[in-house]
Design a protein around this motif. Sequence first.
Motif, PDB file in Angstrom:
ATOM      1  N   LEU A 188      59.287 -20.491 -58.289  1.00 57.84           N
ATOM      2  CA  LEU A 188      60.298 -19.900 -59.168  1.00 57.84           C
ATOM      3  C   LEU A 188      60.534 -18.475 -58.714  1.00 57.84           C
ATOM      4  O   LEU A 188      59.579 -17.712 -58.528  1.00 57.84           O
ATOM      5  N   SER A 189      61.780 -18.110 -58.511  1.00 61.08           N
ATOM      6  CA  SER A 189      62.145 -16.743 -58.163  1.00 61.08           C
ATOM      7  C   SER A 189      63.389 -16.392 -58.950  1.00 61.08           C
ATOM      8  O   SER A 189      64.453 -16.974 -58.727  1.00 61.08           O
ATOM      9  N   ALA A 190      63.265 -15.466 -59.884  1.00 66.79           N
ATOM     10  CA  ALA A 190      64.388 -15.144 -60.755  1.00 66.79           C
ATOM     11  C   ALA A 190      64.431 -13.649 -61.026  1.00 66.79           C
ATOM     12  O   ALA A 190      63.407 -12.995 -61.186  1.00 66.79           O
ATOM     13  N   GLY A 191      65.646 -13.134 -61.086  1.00 62.32           N
ATOM     14  CA  GLY A 191      65.860 -11.740 -61.458  1.00 62.32           C
ATOM     15  C   GLY A 191      67.049 -11.645 -62.390  1.00 62.32           C
ATOM     16  O   GLY A 191      68.059 -12.323 -62.194  1.00 62.32           O
ATOM     17  N   ALA A 192      66.927 -10.823 -63.417  1.00 58.09           N
ATOM     18  CA  ALA A 192      67.997 -10.679 -64.399  1.00 58.09           C
ATOM     19  C   ALA A 192      68.206  -9.213 -64.732  1.00 58.09           C
ATOM     20  O   ALA A 192      67.240  -8.455 -64.875  1.00 58.09           O
ATOM     21  N   ARG A 193      69.469  -8.833 -64.854  1.00 58.16           N
ATOM     22  CA  ARG A 193      69.832  -7.478 -65.259  1.00 58.16           C
ATOM     23  C   ARG A 193      70.341  -7.537 -66.697  1.00 58.16           C
ATOM     24  O   ARG A 193      71.235  -8.323 -67.018  1.00 58.16           O
ATOM     25  N   PHE A 194      69.754  -6.722 -67.558  1.00 57.23           N
ATOM     26  CA  PHE A 194      70.097  -6.713 -68.975  1.00 57.23           C
ATOM     27  C   PHE A 194      70.722  -5.374 -69.351  1.00 57.23           C
ATOM     28  O   PHE A 194      70.212  -4.308 -68.971  1.00 57.23           O
ATOM     29  N   GLY A 195      71.799  -5.436 -70.107  1.00 56.30           N
ATOM     30  CA  GLY A 195      72.424  -4.223 -70.618  1.00 56.30           C
ATOM     31  C   GLY A 195      71.941  -3.910 -72.018  1.00 56.30           C
ATOM     32  O   GLY A 195      71.434  -4.776 -72.736  1.00 56.30           O
ATOM     33  N   SER A 196      72.129  -2.681 -72.434  1.00 56.73           N
ATOM     34  CA  SER A 196      71.710  -2.278 -73.779  1.00 56.73           C
ATOM     35  C   SER A 196      72.568  -2.925 -74.861  1.00 56.73           C
ATOM     36  O   SER A 196      72.218  -2.864 -76.042  1.00 56.73           O
ATOM     37  N   ASP A 197      73.672  -3.573 -74.467  1.00 55.88           N
ATOM     38  CA  ASP A 197      74.522  -4.280 -75.418  1.00 55.88           C
ATOM     39  C   ASP A 197      74.144  -5.753 -75.561  1.00 55.88           C
ATOM     40  O   ASP A 197      74.827  -6.522 -76.243  1.00 55.88           O
ATOM     41  N   GLY A 198      73.047  -6.156 -74.908  1.00 59.35           N
ATOM     42  CA  GLY A 198      72.616  -7.544 -74.959  1.00 59.35           C
ATOM     43  C   GLY A 198      73.163  -8.406 -73.851  1.00 59.35           C
ATOM     44  O   GLY A 198      72.823  -9.588 -73.761  1.00 59.35           O
ATOM     45  N   SER A 199      74.015  -7.848 -72.997  1.00 58.95           N
ATOM     46  CA  SER A 199      74.556  -8.621 -71.878  1.00 58.95           C
ATOM     47  C   SER A 199      73.448  -8.931 -70.871  1.00 58.95           C
ATOM     48  O   SER A 199      72.446  -8.222 -70.776  1.00 58.95           O
ATOM     49  N   ALA A 200      73.645  -9.998 -70.125  1.00 57.36           N
ATOM     50  CA  ALA A 200      72.648 -10.421 -69.145  1.00 57.36           C
ATOM     51  C   ALA A 200      73.333 -11.117 -67.985  1.00 57.36           C
ATOM     52  O   ALA A 200      74.316 -11.845 -68.182  1.00 57.36           O
ATOM     53  N   GLU A 201      72.831 -10.888 -66.783  1.00 56.28           N
ATOM     54  CA  GLU A 201      73.336 -11.580 -65.605  1.00 56.28           C
ATOM     55  C   GLU A 201      72.200 -11.778 -64.612  1.00 56.28           C
ATOM     56  O   GLU A 201      71.341 -10.897 -64.447  1.00 56.28           O
ATOM     57  N   MET A 202      72.165 -12.945 -64.010  1.00 60.92           N
ATOM     58  CA  MET A 202      71.218 -13.195 -62.933  1.00 60.92           C
ATOM     59  C   MET A 202      71.696 -12.435 -61.696  1.00 60.92           C
ATOM     60  O   MET A 202      72.899 -12.318 -61.454  1.00 60.92           O
ATOM     61  N   ILE A 203      70.772 -11.902 -60.941  1.00 60.15           N
ATOM     62  CA  ILE A 203      71.123 -11.040 -59.821  1.00 60.15           C
ATOM     63  C   ILE A 203      70.546 -11.588 -58.521  1.00 60.15           C
ATOM     64  O   ILE A 203      69.599 -12.375 -58.521  1.00 60.15           O
ATOM     65  N   ALA A 204      71.168 -11.151 -57.426  1.00 56.27           N
ATOM     66  CA  ALA A 204      70.593 -11.436 -56.120  1.00 56.27           C
ATOM     67  C   ALA A 204      69.263 -10.702 -56.019  1.00 56.27           C
ATOM     68  O   ALA A 204      69.157  -9.529 -56.396  1.00 56.27           O
ATOM     69  N   LEU A 205      68.253 -11.380 -55.522  1.00 53.72           N
ATOM     70  CA  LEU A 205      66.909 -10.818 -55.553  1.00 53.72           C
ATOM     71  C   LEU A 205      66.655  -9.884 -54.379  1.00 53.72           C
ATOM     72  O   LEU A 205      66.865 -10.263 -53.220  1.00 53.72           O
ATOM     73  N   PRO A 206      66.198  -8.667 -54.655  1.00 54.59           N
ATOM     74  CA  PRO A 206      65.677  -7.843 -53.567  1.00 54.59           C
ATOM     75  C   PRO A 206      64.405  -8.489 -53.034  1.00 54.59           C
ATOM     76  O   PRO A 206      63.828  -9.361 -53.686  1.00 54.59           O
ATOM     77  N   PRO A 207      63.959  -8.084 -51.859  1.00 54.41           N
ATOM     78  CA  PRO A 207      62.791  -8.749 -51.276  1.00 54.41           C
ATOM     79  C   PRO A 207      61.509  -8.505 -52.066  1.00 54.41           C
ATOM     80  O   PRO A 207      61.389  -7.517 -52.800  1.00 54.41           O
ATOM     81  N   ARG A 208      60.558  -9.427 -51.914  1.00 51.07           N
ATOM     82  CA  ARG A 208      59.234  -9.213 -52.475  1.00 51.07           C
ATOM     83  C   ARG A 208      58.546  -8.103 -51.683  1.00 51.07           C
ATOM     84  O   ARG A 208      58.570  -8.102 -50.454  1.00 51.07           O
ATOM     85  N   ARG A 209      57.907  -7.207 -52.407  1.00 52.43           N
ATOM     86  CA  ARG A 209      57.230  -6.095 -51.767  1.00 52.43           C
ATOM     87  C   ARG A 209      55.772  -6.079 -52.241  1.00 52.43           C
ATOM     88  O   ARG A 209      55.487  -5.838 -53.412  1.00 52.43           O
TER      89      ARG A 209
END
Length: 291
Positions: A188-209
């Motif tokens: 499983l590899s998932a990334g999500a960006r959340f706004g302070s208004d409750g919005s959400a979007e899945m994002i392209a993942l930066p590399p594992r570090r």
Amino acid sequence: MSDDGSRAISIIAFIGSVFSPWYRWSGRHDPENHVCINVATYGPGGRFTMTDRGRSALRQSEDRFQVGPSALSWNGDTLVIEVNELAAPPLPGRVRGTIHVKPAAITDVELPLTPDGAHIWRPFAPVAEIEVDMEARGWQWSGHGYFDANFGTRALEEDFSYWTWGRYPTASGATCFYDATRRDGTELSAGARFGSDGSAEMIALPPRRPFRRSLWQVKRETRGDAKTTPRQVKGMLDAPFYSRSMVQTVLDGAKTVGVHEALDLTRFAKPWLKPMIALRVPRRRSWTFDD
């Protein structure tokens, strides 16, 4: 996490205490007989408390969840957490106070962690304000907080061998990463960006570090911009199978410090580990409410 980064607090409410050896030894057939409100404070005078309690300590209603002397309840748009627990060795003592968590908004996001939906992550409020008022010197502070839930119908170690999770504040809200290696070899590899208004979007993942292992040598990695190296800026919880810490990484060119967790479930599944955990997680079968 406090605004100055010097203190933090974690509260986890369990029905079926997944990290409790007592629940494992019971066969995990009766989750309501293994309930807990786990509280850990990080910083000067920090304490850890996690008592596995029986069903007589559990009370639930639409807006209140109580386990023995501690409870979580909704007061309008604020989650109020009342804590009254005894800390585990090696730093015993009373852990008592009130925490207010005010979400900026509630999301509608649910992320299945396995294809059959046996495990689900529900980030209710990735962006929140927190006010902490504990009965201890210096433990009155405010900062940014987070509120989520995990639901499951099987033991974590049955389906996963390793996972990491991280929540990092950003200028517009917060970014969360969830990475896991499943027992069947898939990931499983998932990334999500959340706004302070409750919005959400899945994002392209930066590399594992990768970054330095914990004191118990739990492997750690998070997401970050290419050619950057995350680093721990404050240790929080260090256990033989689990690491929680404040970690600095770089996302889209901006440095951010968030809470990171790494969980070695292969190690957690080892029988020799359960008695060690029991020293920090006492079992209290009975409880009587005053009213």
